[in-house]
Design a protein around this motif. Structure first.
Motif, PDB file in Angstrom:
ATOM      1  N   GLU A   1      34.171  85.489  13.042  1.00 44.65           N
ATOM      2  CA  GLU A   1      33.614  86.048  14.776  1.00 44.65           C
ATOM      3  C   GLU A   1      32.776  86.118  15.150  1.00 44.65           C
ATOM      4  O   GLU A   1      31.572  86.075  16.081  1.00 44.65           O
TER       5      GLU A   1
ATOM      6  N   TRP B   1      47.282  79.781  23.470  1.00 46.63           N
ATOM      7  CA  TRP B   1      47.901  79.212  22.045  1.00 46.63           C
ATOM      8  C   TRP B   1      49.334  80.441  22.158  1.00 46.63           C
ATOM      9  O   TRP B   1      49.504  79.434  20.685  1.00 46.63           O
TER      10      TRP B   1
ATOM     11  N   ALA C   1      34.306  67.272  14.938  1.00 46.70           N
ATOM     12  CA  ALA C   1      34.719  68.453  15.047  1.00 46.70           C
ATOM     13  C   ALA C   1      35.133  69.628  14.294  1.00 46.70           C
ATOM     14  O   ALA C   1      35.162  70.270  14.557  1.00 46.70           O
ATOM     15  N   LEU C   2      35.208  69.029  13.416  1.00 42.89           N
ATOM     16  CA  LEU C   2      36.320  69.658  12.294  1.00 42.89           C
ATOM     17  C   LEU C   2      37.730  70.128  12.945  1.00 42.89           C
ATOM     18  O   LEU C   2      38.409  71.518  12.409  1.00 42.89           O
TER      19      LEU C   2
ATOM     20  N   ALA D   1      42.839  85.045  18.506  1.00 43.96           N
ATOM     21  CA  ALA D   1      44.104  84.608  18.905  1.00 43.96           C
ATOM     22  C   ALA D   1      44.568  85.718  17.802  1.00 43.96           C
ATOM     23  O   ALA D   1      45.488  85.239  17.141  1.00 43.96           O
TER      24      ALA D   1
ATOM     25  N   PHE E   1      42.014  82.090  28.812  1.00 49.76           N
ATOM     26  CA  PHE E   1      42.629  80.466  27.775  1.00 49.76           C
ATOM     27  C   PHE E   1      43.258  80.900  26.721  1.00 49.76           C
ATOM     28  O   PHE E   1      44.496  79.980  25.561  1.00 49.76           O
ATOM     29  N   ILE E   2      43.117  82.081  26.288  1.00 49.92           N
ATOM     30  CA  ILE E   2      43.805  82.035  24.790  1.00 49.92           C
ATOM     31  C   ILE E   2      45.110  82.521  24.700  1.00 49.92           C
ATOM     32  O   ILE E   2      46.089  81.861  23.759  1.00 49.92           O
TER      33      ILE E   2
ATOM     34  N   ASP F   1      36.851  75.767  19.987  1.00 44.21           N
ATOM     35  CA  ASP F   1      35.428  75.385  20.601  1.00 44.21           C
ATOM     36  C   ASP F   1      34.394  75.701  20.730  1.00 44.21           C
ATOM     37  O   ASP F   1      34.444  76.223  21.971  1.00 44.21           O
ATOM     38  N   ILE F   2      33.388  76.514  20.137  1.00 45.14           N
ATOM     39  CA  ILE F   2      32.520  77.033  20.424  1.00 45.14           C
ATOM     40  C   ILE F   2      31.493  76.456  21.516  1.00 45.14           C
ATOM     41  O   ILE F   2      31.146  77.659  22.167  1.00 45.14           O
TER      42      ILE F   2
ATOM     43  N   LEU G   1      38.856  78.497   9.943  1.00 40.59           N
ATOM     44  CA  LEU G   1      38.265  79.793  10.436  1.00 40.59           C
ATOM     45  C   LEU G   1      38.507  79.869  11.747  1.00 40.59           C
ATOM     46  O   LEU G   1      38.726  78.904  12.309  1.00 40.59           O
ATOM     47  N   GLY G   2      38.252  80.971  11.916  1.00 39.48           N
ATOM     48  CA  GLY G   2      38.430  81.697  13.347  1.00 39.48           C
ATOM     49  C   GLY G   2      39.589  81.259  13.865  1.00 39.48           C
ATOM     50  O   GLY G   2      40.556  81.314  13.149  1.00 39.48           O
ATOM     51  N   GLY G   3      39.197  80.877  15.386  1.00 43.27           N
ATOM     52  CA  GLY G   3      41.356  80.131  15.448  1.00 43.27           C
ATOM     53  C   GLY G   3      41.357  79.608  14.150  1.00 43.27           C
ATOM     54  O   GLY G   3      43.321  79.139  14.527  1.00 43.27           O
TER      55      GLY G   3
ATOM     56  N   LEU H   1      28.815  84.805  15.470  1.00 37.18           N
ATOM     57  CA  LEU H   1      29.207  84.479  17.171  1.00 37.18           C
ATOM     58  C   LEU H   1      28.816  85.638  17.992  1.00 37.18           C
ATOM     59  O   LEU H   1      28.646  85.488  18.811  1.00 37.18           O
TER      60      LEU H   1
HETATM   61  C1  HXC Z   1      32.753  72.977  18.152  1.00 35.16           C
HETATM   62  C2  HXC Z   1      32.443  73.024  15.388  1.00 35.16           C
HETATM   63  C3  HXC Z   1      33.042  73.889  15.363  1.00 35.16           C
HETATM   64  C4  HXC Z   1      33.448  74.817  16.226  1.00 35.16           C
HETATM   65  C5  HXC Z   1      32.449  72.525  13.692  1.00 35.16           C
HETATM   66  N1  HXC Z   1      31.606  71.684  14.595  1.00 35.16           N
HETATM   67  N2  HXC Z   1      32.897  73.834  14.007  1.00 35.16           N
HETATM   68  N3  HXC Z   1      32.335  72.371  16.847  1.00 35.16           N
HETATM   69  N4  HXC Z   1      33.212  74.620  17.350  1.00 35.16           N
HETATM   70  N5  HXC Z   1      34.199  75.755  15.841  1.00 35.16           N
HETATM   71  C6  HXC Z   1      31.283  70.622  14.809  1.00 35.16           C
HETATM   72  C7  HXC Z   1      29.508  70.879  14.428  1.00 35.16           C
HETATM   73  O1  HXC Z   1      29.157  71.022  15.648  1.00 35.16           O
HETATM   74  C8  HXC Z   1      29.628  69.631  13.848  1.00 35.16           C
HETATM   75  O2  HXC Z   1      29.004  68.624  14.872  1.00 35.16           O
HETATM   76  C9  HXC Z   1      30.697  69.168  13.208  1.00 35.16           C
HETATM   77  O3  HXC Z   1      31.646  69.531  13.509  1.00 35.16           O
HETATM   78  C10 HXC Z   1      29.954  69.205  11.881  1.00 35.16           C
HETATM   79  O4  HXC Z   1      29.742  70.326  11.810  1.00 35.16           O
HETATM   80  P1  HXC Z   1      28.584  71.067  10.517  1.00 35.16           P
HETATM   81  O5  HXC Z   1      28.318  72.432  10.942  1.00 35.16           O
HETATM   82  O6  HXC Z   1      27.725  69.758  10.570  1.00 35.16           O
HETATM   83  O7  HXC Z   1      30.240  71.138   8.864  1.00 35.16           O
HETATM   84  P2  HXC Z   1      28.964  71.339   7.381  1.00 35.16           P
HETATM   85  O8  HXC Z   1      28.134  71.297   7.538  1.00 35.16           O
HETATM   86  O9  HXC Z   1      30.439  70.731   6.977  1.00 35.16           O
HETATM   87  O10 HXC Z   1      29.883  73.315   8.063  1.00 35.16           O
HETATM   88  C11 HXC Z   1      31.438  73.651   8.059  1.00 35.16           C
HETATM   89  C12 HXC Z   1      31.309  74.580   8.834  1.00 35.16           C
HETATM   90  C13 HXC Z   1      30.399  75.052  10.053  1.00 35.16           C
HETATM   91  C14 HXC Z   1      31.260  75.935   7.814  1.00 35.16           C
HETATM   92  C15 HXC Z   1      33.272  74.535   8.849  1.00 35.16           C
HETATM   93  O11 HXC Z   1      30.601  73.868  10.857  1.00 35.16           O
HETATM   94  C16 HXC Z   1      30.902  76.158  11.112  1.00 35.16           C
HETATM   95  O12 HXC Z   1      30.099  77.148  10.675  1.00 35.16           O
HETATM   96  N6  HXC Z   1      31.696  75.932  12.237  1.00 35.16           N
HETATM   97  C17 HXC Z   1      32.183  77.343  12.930  1.00 35.16           C
HETATM   98  C18 HXC Z   1      32.960  77.919  12.109  1.00 35.16           C
HETATM   99  C19 HXC Z   1      33.458  79.062  13.195  1.00 35.16           C
HETATM  100  O13 HXC Z   1      31.814  79.860  13.295  1.00 35.16           O
HETATM  101  N7  HXC Z   1      34.889  79.545  13.671  1.00 35.16           N
HETATM  102  C20 HXC Z   1      35.229  80.522  14.791  1.00 35.16           C
HETATM  103  C21 HXC Z   1      34.760  79.518  15.912  1.00 35.16           C
HETATM  104  S1  HXC Z   1      35.270  81.160  16.882  1.00 35.16           S
HETATM  105  P3  HXC Z   1      27.694  68.390  14.848  1.00 35.16           P
HETATM  106  O14 HXC Z   1      28.372  67.544  16.730  1.00 35.16           O
HETATM  107  O15 HXC Z   1      26.971  68.943  15.292  1.00 35.16           O
HETATM  108  O16 HXC Z   1      28.004  66.629  14.218  1.00 35.16           O
HETATM  109  C22 HXC Z   1      36.801  81.365  17.040  1.00 35.16           C
HETATM  110  C23 HXC Z   1      37.762  82.454  18.395  1.00 35.16           C
HETATM  111  C24 HXC Z   1      38.861  82.527  18.157  1.00 35.16           C
HETATM  112  O17 HXC Z   1      37.179  80.708  16.816  1.00 35.16           O
HETATM  113  C25 HXC Z   1      39.274  82.859  19.145  1.00 35.16           C
HETATM  114  C26 HXC Z   1      40.784  82.747  20.114  1.00 35.16           C
HETATM  115  C27 HXC Z   1      39.708  81.592  21.153  1.00 35.16           C
END
Ligand code: HXC
Length: 257
Positions: free
Chosen positions: A131, A87, A24-25, A140, A83-84, A66-67, A106-108, A134
């Motif tokens: 974010e 952190w 899940a990166l 955070a 939940f935050i 984790d989205i 990214l994000g969190g 989304l």
């Molecule tokens: C859950 C995630 C995830 C996340 C990646 N994955 N980011 N799962 N939450 N934030 C999972 C994907 O679903 C996928 O699982 C696997 O990791 C690999 O990701 P891919 O997207 O296939 O990889 P890639 O094409 O290389 O793209 C990488 C990426 C993209 C650009 C980083 O994954 C992405 O945009 N991720 C989301 C980034 C994001 O929006 N972050 C902010 C989250 S909100 P599967 O099972 O599908 O293969 C936040 C709020 C914080 O952080 C506030 C405090 C709580």
């Protein structure tokens, strides 16, 4: 506590925490945050540890909260559970934390790096607060710590567009202390942490506290507090040792490490 989503190691007086949810990166779910809290608390209380390194994998420091875990939460779920709030362990640690960021932060993940004290970035690092894409905002500290680190112009650019910023841009903007080749990231972070861990621990903790005050108080009050803390350090044997070692042209051997 048996860890499933992080790995910990000690390297001399440095505690290393590696985020480890590769599928899940390194997305930050509740389990990972609980484990991180536990590991950080352990290192922070451990008298044999003087500095902590927090890292992820080559591909991702952390791709955010984790989205999949957040998607179905209602306002009431989120608000009551807060939940935050869990952190905050990272920002509460008294010992310095060096973030070694490779790949996505990214994000969190970006917010987690910004809670640390020194951010070292691999040349592959990508920072961002996506974010907005989304339908939410950073939760955070992103709108606050990022703005303090890089100023309003770039913070607005990143928070409103959700675009990513590479390591060089992040260094120019003041988010990152240093950029290093990806292959050397963890070694450089361990080297930096080991150098800090060899110093007087009371001086290191007080230095961290004093710098952090700059973000929370006025200049006059911050300077008054810095002066009081500076004078207070003359009560430590490490001040006598550090200054004597300089005068005697030898390496200081601090008692309180
Ligand atoms: C859950 C995630 C995830 C996340 C990646 N994955 N980011 N799962 N939450 N934030 C999972 C994907 O679903 C996928 O699982 C696997 O990791 C690999 O990701 P891919 O997207 O296939 O990889 P890639 O094409 O290389 O793209 C990488 C990426 C993209 C650009 C980083 O994954 C992405 O945009 N991720 C989301 C980034 C994001 O929006 N972050 C902010 C989250 S909100 P599967 O099972 O599908 O293969 C936040 C709020 C914080 O952080 C506030 C405090 C709580």
């Amino acid at each position: 506590m048996a860890y499933e989503t992080i790995e910990i190691e000690t390297h001399g007086r440095v505690g290393l925490i590696r985020l480890n949810r590769p599928q899940a990166l390194n997305a930050l779910n509740a389990r990972l945050i609980a484990e991180l809290d536990n590991a950080l608390g352990g290192f922070d209380r451990d008298a044999d540890i003087g500095c902590i390194v927090l890292t992820g994998s080559e591909k991702a420091f952390a791709a955010g909260a984790d989205i999949k875990e957040m998607r179905d939460k209602s306002f009431v779920d989120a608000f009551l559970d807060d939940f935050i709030g869990r952190w905050d362990a990272v920002a509460r640690a008294r010992k310095p934390i060096v973030a070694a960021v490779g790949g996505f932060a990214l994000g969190g993940g970006c917010e987690l790096a910004m809670m640390c004290d020194i951010v070292l970035a691999a040349d592959t690092a990508q920072f961002g607060q996506p974010e907005i894409k989304l339908g939410v905002i950073p939760g955070a500290g992103g709108t606050q710590r990022l703005t303090r680190a890089v100023g309003k112009a770039k913070a607005m650019d990143l928070v409103l567009t959700g675009r990513m910023m590479g390591a060089e841009e992040a260094e120019r903007a003041g988010l990152v202390a240093r950029v290093v080749p990806a292959a050397e990231l963890v070694v450089e972070a361990l080297k930096t942490a080991a150098a800090i861990a060899a110093l007087s621990l009371p001086a290191v903790l007080i230095a961290k506290e004093a710098v952090n005050r700059a973000f929370e108080t006025t200049l006059a009050e911050g300077i008054r507090q810095e002066r009081r803390l500076f004078y207070a350090l003359f009560a430590t044997e490490d001040q006598k040792e550090g200054m004597s070692a300089f005068v005697e042209k030898r390496k200081a051997a601090f008692a309180n490490r």
